[in-house]
Design an enzyme around this catalytic site. Structure first.
Site, PDB file in Angstrom:
ATOM      1  CE1 TYR A  32      -3.619  -2.552   0.674  1.00 61.71           C
ATOM      2  CE2 TYR A  32      -2.210  -3.439   2.565  1.00 61.71           C
ATOM      3  CZ  TYR A  32      -3.353  -3.666   1.457  1.00 61.71           C
ATOM      4  OH  TYR A  32      -4.226  -4.654   1.753  1.00 61.71           O
ATOM      5  CD1 TRP A  36      -6.742   2.610   1.323  1.00 67.11           C
ATOM      6  CD2 TRP A  36      -4.759   3.051   0.656  1.00 67.11           C
ATOM      7  NE1 TRP A  36      -6.690   1.834   0.218  1.00 67.11           N
ATOM      8  CE2 TRP A  36      -5.492   2.192  -0.175  1.00 67.11           C
ATOM      9  CE3 TRP A  36      -3.363   3.302   0.593  1.00 67.11           C
ATOM     10  CZ2 TRP A  36      -4.716   1.448  -1.226  1.00 67.11           C
ATOM     11  CZ3 TRP A  36      -2.845   2.549  -0.447  1.00 67.11           C
ATOM     12  CH2 TRP A  36      -3.279   1.845  -1.443  1.00 67.11           C
ATOM     13  CD1 TRP A  38      -9.753   2.621   6.575  1.00 67.87           C
ATOM     14  CD2 TRP A  38     -11.212   2.374   7.971  1.00 67.87           C
ATOM     15  NE1 TRP A  38     -10.074   1.226   6.508  1.00 67.87           N
ATOM     16  CE2 TRP A  38     -10.919   1.298   7.515  1.00 67.87           C
ATOM     17  CE3 TRP A  38     -12.524   2.610   9.033  1.00 67.87           C
ATOM     18  CZ2 TRP A  38     -11.813   0.024   7.876  1.00 67.87           C
ATOM     19  CZ3 TRP A  38     -13.224   1.343   9.195  1.00 67.87           C
ATOM     20  CH2 TRP A  38     -12.781   0.286   8.869  1.00 67.87           C
ATOM     21  CG  ASP A  39      -5.240   2.650   6.073  1.00 70.24           C
ATOM     22  OD1 ASP A  39      -4.726   1.478   6.347  1.00 70.24           O
ATOM     23  OD2 ASP A  39      -6.355   2.737   5.500  1.00 70.24           O
ATOM     24  CE1 TYR A  85      -3.555  -1.159  -3.610  1.00 68.96           C
ATOM     25  CE2 TYR A  85      -4.659   0.411  -5.096  1.00 68.96           C
ATOM     26  CZ  TYR A  85      -4.600  -0.345  -4.200  1.00 68.96           C
ATOM     27  OH  TYR A  85      -6.077  -0.731  -3.440  1.00 68.96           O
ATOM     28  CG  ASP A 173     -10.981  -3.557   0.906  1.00 67.89           C
ATOM     29  OD1 ASP A 173     -11.730  -2.785   1.592  1.00 67.89           O
ATOM     30  OD2 ASP A 173     -10.018  -3.465   0.497  1.00 67.89           O
ATOM     31  CE1 TYR A 366      -6.986  -7.628   3.274  1.00 68.79           C
ATOM     32  CE2 TYR A 366      -8.744  -7.332   1.677  1.00 68.79           C
ATOM     33  CZ  TYR A 366      -7.481  -6.943   2.037  1.00 68.79           C
ATOM     34  OH  TYR A 366      -7.406  -5.837   1.863  1.00 68.79           O
ATOM     35  CD1 TRP A 367     -11.241  -7.114   4.471  1.00 69.48           C
ATOM     36  CD2 TRP A 367     -11.471  -6.801   6.506  1.00 69.48           C
ATOM     37  NE1 TRP A 367     -10.480  -5.908   4.827  1.00 69.48           N
ATOM     38  CE2 TRP A 367     -10.832  -5.916   6.229  1.00 69.48           C
ATOM     39  CE3 TRP A 367     -12.154  -7.148   7.857  1.00 69.48           C
ATOM     40  CZ2 TRP A 367     -10.249  -4.766   6.973  1.00 69.48           C
ATOM     41  CZ3 TRP A 367     -11.854  -5.889   8.862  1.00 69.48           C
ATOM     42  CH2 TRP A 367     -11.052  -4.873   8.315  1.00 69.48           C
ATOM     43  CD  GLU A 410      -3.560  -5.829   5.289  1.00 67.86           C
ATOM     44  OE1 GLU A 410      -4.243  -5.377   4.437  1.00 67.86           O
ATOM     45  OE2 GLU A 410      -2.568  -6.327   4.800  1.00 67.86           O
TER      46      GLU A 410
END
Length: 725
Positions: A32, A36, A38-39, A85, A173, A366-367, A410
């Site tokens: 990344y 970003w 909200w980062d 990216y 995501d 991931y999510w 992460e």
């Protein structure tokens, strides 16, 4: 501050410095490479504790790319890092929109609006808050424009709920929630713009990333936005993905509260922000609650139906204060279950992103199952907001130990803690700093106010020395007192959360009846107490209640430390003798063992109170005695018939709480100060180790302790003296 926390705070700061790009911070070194949305908000929150200028720069750099319609983009691209990216500016083609910021390269979507909260944190955490006011004045109209954009353009039915139009806008995501609306999108491969993914390198396992089919749909949605020239009205007419998300809207609620606070600080009206907060909170409560699932779910505006997929996002209305009390109770029962790693379950880290019992749960993908620091950070705040402090402490414990044990990754495996995704991840580092600082902020606060509070006690205060007369016969007094204390427990103690409603208790008839009974203690014959279990229950309950009685009588507001020597100068007359809480604890229950901070035993050689000493010492009492503070044991009533089982449960609960943290990778134990103060009661350090081994539920941790019993290093966690109210 424990040395290991201090060391890892410094490591977290180094990560943020290494990811610094000159005016903002990239999320990670490789995967990344840009800024970003909200980062940056989470990063600014972490930096706000030690570097106000960079925290401000983080926010202002992002807002320099704000669109003219008020939208703050998901990504602000670094021109020097292009080519690494996807999708990048050439694919987004945001220049098609007249609202796109001139001279800035951005994406064409937004993210959960944490920014107002970050701005408020920058002010609250600054060493000199007044110097931050010019920043607040500059940023406030931009924040207001962002929120106005969301309500104007993303809430067409004026419900108070804004929609997201791409899974990436949710911040989570490839959540299983998006499978349903995405599955409706039939992609024509011939018409799909050509693209090349860039997220499958950088040392990240492709199995942990979204599938190729998912990416096709992500790209399809971006093409819808391009075709509509990023005009929100045109997008609404053609976009197949319009979802009202409880996470996004809960964050917006909290951001509205922060926006109102910022307005007050600079002399603006908070009314608009408060109105938005109230409207969105009510809409979340009424529209997104799934009564059968006991959780908040997304609503699909295209299908005009809820999306019945339960993830940790469904708990975020706790963060917003949007759940009703009844919803919160049911929500907590769902959260504190095997589906999301129950309190003291022992084989997991809390809270996984997805229901561990559901089909498709993947602890590493991931999510779709791992633990994410930012989601749990918000959940911990939400749990505290509703008073679920034990669970909040458990979350905080995991959030502190995961980066220490497994690195600043992460995200993390929800069962064994393995770090996944990018390492040296910025928001993990930043929120770790915030958690540690929050954990220790009361240490500084009480050192500042204790001197001012010394006037509370001019002399000893005897709580049962008044004119009240108890008419209960001495032979029945012990039983009557225990029944009265049980009544107080049932009415005013929340044993599930370890809290006391002091204000309601003070005004109650039950409390007045208890006070009358304590007058009978003046002439009570302690020799009437027969049997170790009955004596133990009597003294433990009396200790806990003298503490509660003292807090109420003195009008303690924040901490027993407001009254220096609280435990030695508040007393009851019992059988013609004065007993303080210290007398009961160190003299009676600890077998007249010397307190660790005194040179003498509690009772001298000729003290008549020695006749009532209980021996041998049961170290489990330390998890039953309540000091009126958050770090001490949760309050309960102890029954003589079951006290051994209750003490066993109390020890099990405490040892597996946030007051005990085992760090195998560091060869350390982080322990409550109780284990230092009362080490002798456990049989020294080896005895403490044996005790922990017997009560810890995590088999991996127990095996570690067994293998390394001789070399373990002990450190002690700051004791939180904030009132357990």
């Amino acid at each position: 501050m424990a040395r290991i926390f201090a060391n890892y705070v410094e490591k977290a700061k180094r990560i943020l410095d290494q990811n610094w790009m000159g005016s903002s911070t990239k999320p990670a070194p490789a995967l990344y490479p840009h800024q970003w949305n909200w980062d940056s908000a989470f990063i600014a929150i972490g930096r706000s504790h030690y570097d106000t200028p960079r925290a401000i720069s983080e926010i202002e750099t992002l807002f320099n790319a704000q669109w003219q319609n008020g939208m703050v983009p998901q990504i602000v691209f670094n021109p020097k890092a292009l080519g690494n990216y996807f999708p990048e500016p050439d694919f987004w083609q945001t220049e098609k929109s007249p609202n796109a910021p001139p001279g800035k390269l951005t994406s064409g979507i937004t993210m959960p609006p944490v920014l107002a909260l970050a701005v408020e944190k920058i002010y609250r955490n600054a060493r000199r808050p007044r110097t931050v006011l010019p920043f607040l004045e500059r940023i406030y109209p931009k924040l207001l424009a962002l929120h106005a954009y969301l309500y104007r353009e993303r809430d067409p039915n004026d419900e108070g709920l804004v929609y997201i139009r791409h899974p990436w806008e949710s911040g989570i995501d490839n959540s299983p929630t998006w499978d349903v609306p995405l599955s409706r999108i039939q992609v024509d491969q011939a018409a799909l713009p050509p693209y090349q993914r860039r997220d499958l390198g950088h040392g990240v396992d492709p199995k942990m990333r979204p599938t190729g089919e998912d990416y096709d749909r992500y790209v399809y949605l971006v093409d819808v936005f391009r075709q509509g020239d990023y005009d929100e009205e045109r997008i609404r007419e053609t976009c197949p993905f319009l979802v009202q998300d409880p996470l996004f809207n809960s964050v917006l609620c909290v951001a509205n509260e922060s926006l109102a606070e910022i307005a007050k600080l600079i002399g603006e009206s908070p009314d608009q922000a408060l109105s938005w907060a109230e409207k969105t909170s009510a809409a979340i409560r009424q529209k997104l609650w799934h009564q059968d699932h006991k959780i908040f779910d997304c609503y699909d505006l295209v299908a005009d139906a809820p999306i019945e997929v339960d993830t940790s996002a469904g708990f975020l209305p706790l963060f917003a204060g949007a759940a009703s009390r009844e919803q919160a109770e049911e929500l907590y029962q769902r959260l504190d279950s095997a589906s999301f790693c129950a309190l003291h379950q022992g084989n997991c880290f809390t809270v996984p992103n997805y229901d561990t019992q559901a089909d498709g749960f993947d602890r590493a993908n991931y999510w779709r199952g791992p633990v994410w620091i930012n989601i749990n950070w918000m959940l911990a705040h939400g749990l505290r907001r509703y008073g679920y402090t034990l669970k909040a402490d458990s979350l905080q414990k995991d959030l502190l130990q995961l980066p220490i044990r497994f690195g600043f990754h992460e995200y993390f495996d929800s069962f064994d803690g393995t770090g996944y995704g990018s390492d040296n991840f910025s928001w993990t580092a930043a929120l770790f700093i915030d958690l540690v600082q929050e954990f220790y902020e009361t240490e500084k606060a009480w050192s500042r106010i204790s001197a001012k509070a010394r006037s509370l006690f001019a002399s000893d205060m005897v709580l049962n020395s008044g004119e009240k007369t108890c008419h209960v016969p001495s032979s029945e007094l012990a039983g009557a007192l225990m029944r009265s204390i049980r009544t107080l427990r049932d009415a005013f103690y929340d044993t599930g959360r370890g809290l006391v409603d002091y204000q309601a208790l003070k005004a109650s008839d039950e409390y007045q009846e208890y006070r009358v009974l304590t007058s009978g203690l003046r002439d009570f014959d302690l020799r009437r107490l027969v049997g170790r279990r009955h004596k133990l229950a009597f003294w433990v309950n009396l200790y806990n209640t003298i503490v509660v009685d003292g807090i109420v009588s003195l009008g303690i507001k924040q901490s027993v430390q407001e009254a220096p020597e609280f435990f030695s100068r508040l007393k009851y007359i019992i059988g013609g003798h004065l007993f303080s809480a210290d007398d009961i604890e160190h003299g009676i229950l600890r077998g007249n063992t010397r307190p660790w901070f005194h040179v003498m035993r509690q009772f001298g050689p000729k003290d008549p109170r020695k006749a009532y000493v209980l021996e041998p010492v049961d170290p489990r009492i330390h998890f039953a005695l309540v000091c009126g503070s958050r770090s001490c044991a949760p309050i309960d009533y102890y029954d003589a018939a079951t006290i051994n089982d209750q003490l066993e449960a109390a020890a099990m609960s405490f040892v597996n709480s946030s007051e005990v943290m085992v760090l195998p990778e560091e060869g350390r134990l982080l322990l409550s100060e109780l284990f230092r103060w009362y080490e002798v009661d456990f049989g020294g350090k080896h005895g403490v180790t044996d005790f922990l081994y017997d009560y810890l539920v995590d088999e991996h941790v127990r095996e570690f302790i067994q293998r390394n019993a001789e070399t373990l290093q002990f450190e002690y966690i700051y004791y939180d003296w904030n009132l357990n109210n």
